[in-house]
Design an enzyme around this catalytic site. Structure first.
Site, PDB file in Angstrom:
ATOM      1  N   ASP A   1       0.855  -1.184   0.000  1.00 26.56           N
ATOM      2  CA  ASP A   1       0.000   0.000   0.000  1.00 26.56           C
ATOM      3  C   ASP A   1       0.900   1.247   0.000  1.00 26.56           C
ATOM      4  O   ASP A   1       1.781   1.350  -0.849  1.00 26.56           O
ATOM      5  CB  ASP A   1      -0.962  -0.030   1.212  1.00 26.56           C
ATOM      6  CG  ASP A   1      -2.091   0.976   1.090  1.00 26.56           C
ATOM      7  OD1 ASP A   1      -3.125   0.635   0.500  1.00 26.56           O
ATOM      8  OD2 ASP A   1      -1.944   2.101   1.583  1.00 26.56           O
TER       9      ASP A   1
ATOM     10  N   TYR B   1      -2.934  11.210   0.046  1.00 21.54           N
ATOM     11  CA  TYR B   1      -3.551  10.853  -1.239  1.00 21.54           C
ATOM     12  C   TYR B   1      -3.546  12.048  -2.184  1.00 21.54           C
ATOM     13  O   TYR B   1      -3.246  11.917  -3.378  1.00 21.54           O
ATOM     14  CB  TYR B   1      -4.981  10.354  -1.022  1.00 21.54           C
ATOM     15  CG  TYR B   1      -5.048   8.951  -0.475  1.00 21.54           C
ATOM     16  CD1 TYR B   1      -5.175   7.860  -1.316  1.00 21.54           C
ATOM     17  CD2 TYR B   1      -4.973   8.712   0.891  1.00 21.54           C
ATOM     18  CE1 TYR B   1      -5.225   6.572  -0.821  1.00 21.54           C
ATOM     19  CE2 TYR B   1      -5.027   7.423   1.399  1.00 21.54           C
ATOM     20  CZ  TYR B   1      -5.152   6.368   0.539  1.00 21.54           C
ATOM     21  OH  TYR B   1      -5.185   5.088   1.036  1.00 21.54           O
TER      22      TYR B   1
ATOM     23  N   HIS C   1      -4.757  -7.828   0.907  1.00 20.58           N
ATOM     24  CA  HIS C   1      -4.032  -6.566   0.917  1.00 20.58           C
ATOM     25  C   HIS C   1      -3.168  -6.364   2.160  1.00 20.58           C
ATOM     26  O   HIS C   1      -2.108  -5.748   2.089  1.00 20.58           O
ATOM     27  CB  HIS C   1      -5.039  -5.426   0.800  1.00 20.58           C
ATOM     28  CG  HIS C   1      -4.438  -4.077   0.626  1.00 20.58           C
ATOM     29  ND1 HIS C   1      -3.667  -3.729  -0.459  1.00 20.58           N
ATOM     30  CD2 HIS C   1      -4.486  -2.964   1.420  1.00 20.58           C
ATOM     31  CE1 HIS C   1      -3.280  -2.480  -0.348  1.00 20.58           C
ATOM     32  NE2 HIS C   1      -3.747  -1.989   0.779  1.00 20.58           N
TER      33      HIS C   1
END
Length: 410
Positions: A184, A318, A374
């Protein structure tokens, strides 16, 4: 040049006032209605969120989990100067192996994870059960704005600055040369570390997420010809299907957090139920049937709720990543002198054929697994650690990448 830092032992201790405020907000929570037979089609099911919210308010014991984390994770804070920005107080876990020549490893978590993701792999990496396995000194920091690290206050704090924090932390702890592991955000940040500090300081990198581009005849002729001879395997086809699902059905959070993080942040910072639903959905849909307990779910969410910068702080990376082009595979290439290992799990969000991975990095190890998603360090700690060990084991390509730090006592 190593610039020492002054780590201060850290004990996790949320105030009674913060706990009381949380219960008050949960008591006054308002829930949306739900369509008949909606299931997971429209998002997190109402029954699940009501059950978890009620347990969070009346049954969940934060103090117990607080004690458990303090007992099992050696935690510290230290001030790190970030060039052109500010000095940030960074929270981290640091555990040395009993093997003095262990390999220094920087573990980097992602969203919606935290430093807690290292909990299951920490004892495995620092105290291997077999003399054939290398040992590691492990550092896992809370990303700035996550968990109990101070949040940036200046615009433009992007992946390069997160990489700088990780690198300076390792140097400050006395690890001049080190290897990295992450998925990630950990994937993006460890790639940036390899670009900025690879070769001289960052000696190798392992990830449970991978990126790449289709090999081209003129830029990757050998890979291109290999692909023509051996097209995609069944597992690679399934991986591409998973990537399509993520792009079409699971990408909404990315669009929101990459464009208007402050707007989303108001809801997540004021409503514990909203934060719970936002994260719970990812914990379920991003994993491979992992049997989450209610306590695990609420602990993950509570770390965001009680985080030093508040839940909104974790979203801003982000925006900065999108602004600086961090998602573009061309921005994720690793210098060829930095060996890279990859662990593949079938429910990872973005999956590409193995031939693509070689276009951006010198891949020296690939481990494929039948199960996992994940959050590999938390879902499949044994498998992930097994791959890390295999990458650095005696006889492997990455063995001895740090002179004098082989991971073995003999």
């Amino acid at each position: 040049m190593l610039i020492p830092i002054s780590p201060v032992p850290f004990t996790l201790s949320v105030s009674d006032h913060a706990l009381a405020l949380l219960r008050s907000k949960l008591s006054s929570a308002q829930f949306p209605n739900e369509l008949n037979d909606a299931g997971w089609e429209y998002g997190a099911p109402l029954a699940d969120i009501k059950r978890l919210a009620a347990y969070w308010k009346d049954g969940y014991d934060w103090r117990k989990h607080e004690r458990d984390m303090n007992a099992s994770l050696p935690q510290f804070t230290a001030d790190i100067d970030v060039d052109g920005f500010e000095t940030l107080n960074i929270h981290f876990v640091h555990k040395r192996s009993t093997v003095e020549s262990a390999i220094p490893l920087l573990f980097v978590h992602g969203w919606p994870g935290s430093f807690l993701e290292v909990a299951k792999i920490l004892p495995l990496l620092t105290s291997p059960s077999s003399e054939n396995d290398p040992s590691f000194h492990v550092v896992a920091f809370s990303l700035p704005g996550y968990g109990f690290s101070e949040a940036p206050k200046i615009k433009g704090f992007a992946a390069a600055q997160y990489a700088e924090v990780g690198h300076k932390l390792m140097h400050g702890l006395g690890y001049e040369e080190y290897v990295t592991q992450g998925g990630d955000w950990g994937y993006i940040i460890t790639r940036k570390i390899a670009q900025m500090y690879g070769g001289r300081y960052c000696k190798a990198s392992h990830t449970n997420m991978a990126s790449g581009r289709p090999p081209q005849l003129f830029t990757n002729p050998i890979l291109y010809l290999k692909y023509l001879i051996n097209p995609y395997t069944e597992s690679e086809k399934a991986g591409l299907e998973r990537s399509v699902w993520f792009r079409e059905r699971g990408f909404g959070y990315m669009a929101l957090q990459s464009t208007q993080p402050q707007t989303v942040g108001y809801s997540l910072s004021d409503s514990p139920v909203g934060l719970l639903a936002w994260i719970y959905e990812k914990l379920v849909t991003w994993t491979d049937g992992y049997p989450w307990t209610d306590d695990e779910i609420i602990t993950w969410v509570s770390i965001y709720w009680f985080s030093r910068g508040g839940p909104a702080a974790s979203l801003r990376l982000y925006y900065e990543a999108a602004r600086t082009g961090a998602w573009d595979p061309s921005a994720q290439s690793v210098p060829r002198h930095v060996p890279v290992g990859v662990s593949l799990f079938p429910k990872e969000l973005v999956q590409i054929p193995k031939s693509w991975m070689h276009t951006l990095a010198n891949i020296v190890f690939i481990g494929e697994h039948a199960e996992g998603g994940h959050f590999a360090a938390y879902e499949r700690p044994q498998e992930l650690v097994g791959d890390i060990r295999a990458m650095f084991r005696k006889g492997a390509t990455a063995f001895g990448v740090i002179p004098g730090k082989t991971g073995y006592s003999y």
